[in-house]
Scaffold this motif. Sequence first.
Motif: not given
Length: 100
Positions: A1-24
């Motif tokens: 998954m390109i990002a991870t949603l925190n448990k309280s569903k108030t923030a996302l963190t972009i996953n580096r590896q997946e994001f870099k794959l998308a850019l590739e």
Amino acid sequence: MIATLNKSKTALTINRQEFKLALEKISAGIDKQIASLKKAKQGYDAKEMAQETINELNIFEAIIEGFNEAEGTNLKLADITNLEKAQEWIDDFLEKYSKD
């Protein structure tokens, strides 16, 4: 998954590896366009092509929109915890095309 949603569903963190794959994958598409233009002996500006592609994709907005629809959240760009770092990854990607 390109990002991870925190448990309280108030923030996302972009996953580096997946994001870099998308850019590739985006890069492969741009490279294909450049190869076609070269073959046809047409002029091109690789940096401009890459920048336009990134701008048209609205990557971060698309990620937010996807999570909002899938998770029933109301996240905004400011809710991406590592947005500055992810922007650096895009800047590195664009730098590749600045060298042509």
